[in-house]
Write a protein that holds these residues in place. Structure first.
Motif, PDB file in Angstrom:
ATOM      1  N   VAL A  76       0.839  -1.205   0.000  1.00 55.04           N
ATOM      2  CA  VAL A  76       0.000   0.000   0.000  1.00 55.04           C
ATOM      3  C   VAL A  76       0.875   1.257   0.000  1.00 55.04           C
ATOM      4  CG1 VAL A  76      -1.704   1.328   1.301  1.00 55.04           C
ATOM      5  CG2 VAL A  76      -1.956  -1.155   1.097  1.00 55.04           C
ATOM      6  N   VAL A  77       1.924   1.245   0.828  1.00 54.48           N
ATOM      7  CA  VAL A  77       2.840   2.395   0.877  1.00 54.48           C
ATOM      8  C   VAL A  77       3.500   2.612  -0.483  1.00 54.48           C
ATOM      9  CG1 VAL A  77       4.981   3.280   1.899  1.00 54.48           C
ATOM     10  CG2 VAL A  77       3.273   2.169   3.356  1.00 54.48           C
ATOM     11  N   TYR A  78       3.926   1.528  -1.090  1.00 52.36           N
ATOM     12  CA  TYR A  78       4.560   1.613  -2.412  1.00 52.36           C
ATOM     13  C   TYR A  78       3.605   2.207  -3.444  1.00 52.36           C
ATOM     14  CZ  TYR A  78       6.753   0.011  -6.769  1.00 52.36           C
ATOM     15  OH  TYR A  78       7.320  -0.057  -8.024  1.00 52.36           O
ATOM     16  N   THR A  79       2.346   1.798  -3.384  1.00 54.01           N
ATOM     17  CA  THR A  79       1.348   2.310  -4.332  1.00 54.01           C
ATOM     18  C   THR A  79       1.083   3.796  -4.099  1.00 54.01           C
ATOM     19  OG1 THR A  79       0.287   0.126  -4.418  1.00 54.01           O
ATOM     20  CG2 THR A  79      -1.000   2.013  -5.183  1.00 54.01           C
ATOM     21  N   VAL A  80       0.932   4.172  -2.837  1.00 55.10           N
ATOM     22  CA  VAL A  80       0.647   5.571  -2.504  1.00 55.10           C
ATOM     23  C   VAL A  80       1.813   6.471  -2.881  1.00 55.10           C
ATOM     24  CG1 VAL A  80       0.261   7.174  -0.575  1.00 55.10           C
ATOM     25  CG2 VAL A  80      -0.991   4.999  -0.670  1.00 55.10           C
ATOM     26  N   TYR A  81       3.042   6.005  -2.650  1.00 50.82           N
ATOM     27  CA  TYR A  81       4.224   6.836  -2.889  1.00 50.82           C
ATOM     28  C   TYR A  81       4.977   6.442  -4.159  1.00 50.82           C
ATOM     29  CZ  TYR A  81       3.983   9.344   1.522  1.00 50.82           C
ATOM     30  OH  TYR A  81       3.594  10.175   2.546  1.00 50.82           O
ATOM     31  N   TYR A  82       4.313   5.744  -5.055  1.00 48.02           N
ATOM     32  CA  TYR A  82       4.982   5.259  -6.265  1.00 48.02           C
ATOM     33  C   TYR A  82       5.629   6.389  -7.059  1.00 48.02           C
ATOM     34  CZ  TYR A  82       5.699   3.160 -10.844  1.00 48.02           C
ATOM     35  OH  TYR A  82       6.265   2.743 -12.032  1.00 48.02           O
ATOM     36  N   ASP A  83       4.889   7.434  -7.331  1.00 45.58           N
ATOM     37  CA  ASP A  83       5.430   8.543  -8.127  1.00 45.58           C
ATOM     38  C   ASP A  83       6.615   9.202  -7.432  1.00 45.58           C
ATOM     39  OD1 ASP A  83       3.514   8.136 -10.099  1.00 45.58           O
ATOM     40  OD2 ASP A  83       2.094   9.527  -9.186  1.00 45.58           O
ATOM     41  N   ALA A  84       6.499   9.378  -6.114  1.00 45.98           N
ATOM     42  CA  ALA A  84       7.587  10.008  -5.363  1.00 45.98           C
ATOM     43  C   ALA A  84       8.831   9.122  -5.368  1.00 45.98           C
ATOM     44  CB  ALA A  84       7.137  10.277  -3.929  1.00 45.98           C
ATOM     45  N   ILE A  85       8.633   7.818  -5.228  1.00 42.68           N
ATOM     46  CA  ILE A  85       9.763   6.885  -5.228  1.00 42.68           C
ATOM     47  C   ILE A  85      10.464   6.875  -6.580  1.00 42.68           C
ATOM     48  CG2 ILE A  85      10.370   4.423  -5.117  1.00 42.68           C
ATOM     49  CD1 ILE A  85       8.205   4.124  -2.946  1.00 42.68           C
ATOM     50  N   MET A  86       9.700   6.864  -7.649  1.00 38.37           N
ATOM     51  CA  MET A  86      10.285   6.844  -8.988  1.00 38.37           C
ATOM     52  C   MET A  86      10.997   8.151  -9.314  1.00 38.37           C
ATOM     53  SD  MET A  86      10.014   3.928 -10.163  1.00 38.37           S
ATOM     54  CE  MET A  86       9.198   2.415  -9.648  1.00 38.37           C
ATOM     55  N   SER A  87      10.408   9.253  -8.876  1.00 42.72           N
ATOM     56  CA  SER A  87      11.048  10.555  -9.111  1.00 42.72           C
ATOM     57  C   SER A  87      12.359  10.660  -8.335  1.00 42.72           C
ATOM     58  CB  SER A  87      10.095  11.679  -8.694  1.00 42.72           C
ATOM     59  OG  SER A  87      10.723  12.942  -8.793  1.00 42.72           O
ATOM     60  N   PHE A  88      12.346  10.198  -7.096  1.00 42.47           N
ATOM     61  CA  PHE A  88      13.539  10.272  -6.252  1.00 42.47           C
ATOM     62  C   PHE A  88      14.651   9.372  -6.773  1.00 42.47           C
ATOM     63  CE2 PHE A  88      16.047   8.530  -2.753  1.00 42.47           C
ATOM     64  CZ  PHE A  88      16.477   9.674  -2.096  1.00 42.47           C
ATOM     65  N   SER A  89      14.298   8.156  -7.192  1.00 40.78           N
ATOM     66  CA  SER A  89      15.300   7.168  -7.587  1.00 40.78           C
ATOM     67  C   SER A  89      15.647   7.203  -9.070  1.00 40.78           C
ATOM     68  CB  SER A  89      14.795   5.759  -7.245  1.00 40.78           C
ATOM     69  OG  SER A  89      13.647   5.433  -8.012  1.00 40.78           O
ATOM     70  N   GLY A 127      23.644   3.519  -2.520  1.00 40.20           N
ATOM     71  CA  GLY A 127      23.772   4.810  -3.173  1.00 40.20           C
ATOM     72  C   GLY A 127      22.897   5.886  -2.577  1.00 40.20           C
ATOM     73  N   PRO A 128      23.141   7.132  -3.002  1.00 40.77           N
ATOM     74  CA  PRO A 128      22.402   8.282  -2.443  1.00 40.77           C
ATOM     75  C   PRO A 128      20.916   8.271  -2.791  1.00 40.77           C
ATOM     76  CG  PRO A 128      23.708   8.950  -4.348  1.00 40.77           C
ATOM     77  CD  PRO A 128      24.131   7.555  -4.011  1.00 40.77           C
ATOM     78  N   ASN A 129      20.547   7.550  -3.837  1.00 37.72           N
ATOM     79  CA  ASN A 129      19.137   7.511  -4.246  1.00 37.72           C
ATOM     80  C   ASN A 129      18.498   6.144  -3.972  1.00 37.72           C
ATOM     81  OD1 ASN A 129      19.192  10.172  -5.210  1.00 37.72           O
ATOM     82  ND2 ASN A 129      19.946   9.508  -7.209  1.00 37.72           N
ATOM     83  N   GLU A 130      19.057   5.411  -3.027  1.00 40.88           N
ATOM     84  CA  GLU A 130      18.461   4.105  -2.687  1.00 40.88           C
ATOM     85  C   GLU A 130      17.103   4.326  -2.016  1.00 40.88           C
ATOM     86  OE1 GLU A 130      17.775   2.650   0.346  1.00 40.88           O
ATOM     87  OE2 GLU A 130      18.506   4.255   1.637  1.00 40.88           O
ATOM     88  N   THR A 131      16.215   3.377  -2.221  1.00 44.50           N
ATOM     89  CA  THR A 131      14.874   3.486  -1.655  1.00 44.50           C
ATOM     90  C   THR A 131      14.443   2.233  -0.893  1.00 44.50           C
ATOM     91  OG1 THR A 131      14.069   2.850  -3.860  1.00 44.50           O
ATOM     92  CG2 THR A 131      13.964   5.190  -3.279  1.00 44.50           C
ATOM     93  N   ALA A 132      15.304   1.239  -0.837  1.00 42.52           N
ATOM     94  CA  ALA A 132      14.956  -0.003  -0.140  1.00 42.52           C
ATOM     95  C   ALA A 132      14.748   0.224   1.351  1.00 42.52           C
ATOM     96  CB  ALA A 132      16.046  -1.055  -0.361  1.00 42.52           C
ATOM     97  N   SER A 133      15.485   1.190   1.914  1.00 49.20           N
ATOM     98  CA  SER A 133      15.392   1.444   3.351  1.00 49.20           C
ATOM     99  C   SER A 133      14.070   2.094   3.753  1.00 49.20           C
ATOM    100  CB  SER A 133      16.554   2.331   3.807  1.00 49.20           C
ATOM    101  OG  SER A 133      16.513   3.602   3.174  1.00 49.20           O
ATOM    102  N   ILE A 134      13.259   2.497   2.770  1.00 54.39           N
ATOM    103  CA  ILE A 134      11.911   2.971   3.089  1.00 54.39           C
ATOM    104  C   ILE A 134      11.119   1.846   3.737  1.00 54.39           C
ATOM    105  CG2 ILE A 134       9.684   3.622   2.057  1.00 54.39           C
ATOM    106  CD1 ILE A 134      11.252   5.213  -0.034  1.00 54.39           C
ATOM    107  N   PHE A 135      11.402   0.628   3.336  1.00 56.04           N
ATOM    108  CA  PHE A 135      10.591  -0.518   3.740  1.00 56.04           C
ATOM    109  C   PHE A 135      11.269  -1.378   4.811  1.00 56.04           C
ATOM    110  CE2 PHE A 135       9.509   0.775  -0.565  1.00 56.04           C
ATOM    111  CZ  PHE A 135       8.130   0.947  -0.458  1.00 56.04           C
ATOM    112  N   ALA A 136      12.400  -1.975   4.503  1.00 56.43           N
ATOM    113  CA  ALA A 136      13.091  -2.829   5.467  1.00 56.43           C
ATOM    114  C   ALA A 136      14.241  -2.068   6.115  1.00 56.43           C
ATOM    115  CB  ALA A 136      13.615  -4.086   4.771  1.00 56.43           C
ATOM    116  N   THR A 137      14.873  -2.677   7.103  1.00 57.08           N
ATOM    117  CA  THR A 137      16.000  -2.034   7.781  1.00 57.08           C
ATOM    118  C   THR A 137      17.320  -2.532   7.206  1.00 57.08           C
ATOM    119  OG1 THR A 137      16.080  -3.738   9.519  1.00 57.08           O
ATOM    120  CG2 THR A 137      14.696  -1.811   9.928  1.00 57.08           C
TER     121      THR A 137
END
Length: 298
Positions: free
Chosen positions: A110-123, A131-141
């Protein structure tokens, strides 16, 4: 017209698993959404503290939501500890844990769907762990680069041990129990304290479902196997260390506190116990509608 009472599930285990699923879903939805907002805005719409507070609010909300059905475990390590204490049947361990894992997985989706555009724009459309544009840490540790595997394992053992050590006393009527209605915010503050003081090294998962569920989601959503192989296969640490820490924290509470509280069957402790009971009655009720109140925990 169908009566709502006719929709009530008759199977107690199924009801409990649904509650654990939904509670963990709410917990992760708050926490991972905050992480996504902070990460993708490059900390212009929140900071590190925002994520800690969001997870704590998630804990409190999930506990109020589900405490009447299961006691709101929301964490396989907590369920394991209650099984060790014989407060939860061992046959509940696997169903509860799987429900918590599934709740965390679905919340990540659900989080991925809600923030999909933001995640794609950021990464830039490249889903990665490094790397500086990693996004995996949004979800797991994930661990900090400076910490060793052994030290990160210790980090998770200590953090989860502190969680259990601090929450087990909240419903202890022989000590100074918290009012049942205030247990969720108290547990939330405990989680906030752990997050603020013990999450710099490797994210402070202290919950196998909270980490593995989102990690499995990122595996299937495009981040690939790197979420499991990175940092020398670090993924097993937040999976194995929290249950060990939770049991150690439970044993510490048992041997240092619980075993030495007044015993109602010990004549030497009768006067002390009577005094404690009188003080407790002045602070919080022990029954509600003729039934004993059940302490709930994260």
């Amino acid at each position: 017209m169908v009566k709502m009472s006719s929709l009530r599930l008759r199977n107690a285990l199924l009801r409990e698993c649904m509650a654990e699923f939904l509670g963990t879903f709410v917990l992760l939805l708050f926490g991972c959404s905050a992480a996504a907002q902070v990460k993708t805005s490059r900390e212009t719409k929140g900071q590190f503290m925002s994520v800690n507070i969001a997870f704590s609010v998630g804990v409190m909300s999930a506990m109020y939501l589900t405490k009447g059905i299961t006691g709101a475990h929301l964490n396989p390590a907590v369920t394991l500890s209650f099984c060790v204490l014989r407060q939860t049947p061992w046959k509940r361990l696997v169903p509860y844990s799987l429900s918590q894992l599934l709740g965390a997985y679905v919340a990540s989706g659900v989080v991925y769907t809600v923030y999909y555009d933001a995640i794609m724009s950021f990464s830039g459309g490249v889903l990665t762990v490094y790397g500086p544009n990693e996004t995996a840490s949004i979800f797991a540790t994930y661990p900090s680069e400076y910490i060793s595997l052994g030290r990160s394992f210790l980090d998770q053992v200590v953090g989860t041990g502190m969680l259990m050590l601090c929450i087990l006393c909240l419903g202890e009527t022989r000590n100074t129990p918290a009012p049942p209605g205030l247990i969720p915010p108290i547990v939330a503050v405990i989680v906030l304290g752990i997050s603020m003081s013990m999450s710099a090294n490797c994210g402070g998962a202290i919950n196998p479902a909270r980490d593995l569920g989102p990690r499995l989601f990122t595996l299937t959503a495009g981040w690939g196997t790197e979420v499991f192989t990175c940092y020398n296969y670090w993924f097993w640490v937040p999976l194995v260390a929290p249950p060990i820490g939770a049991v150690l924290g439970t044993l510490m509470y048992t041997f240092f506190i619980s075993m030495h509280l007044p015993d109602p069957h010990d004549p030497d402790d009768v006067s002390t116990l009577t005094t404690i009971s009188e003080n407790i009655k002045k602070v919080t009720p022990t029954t509600e509608n003729g039934k004993d109140l059940k302490a709930t925990y994260f």
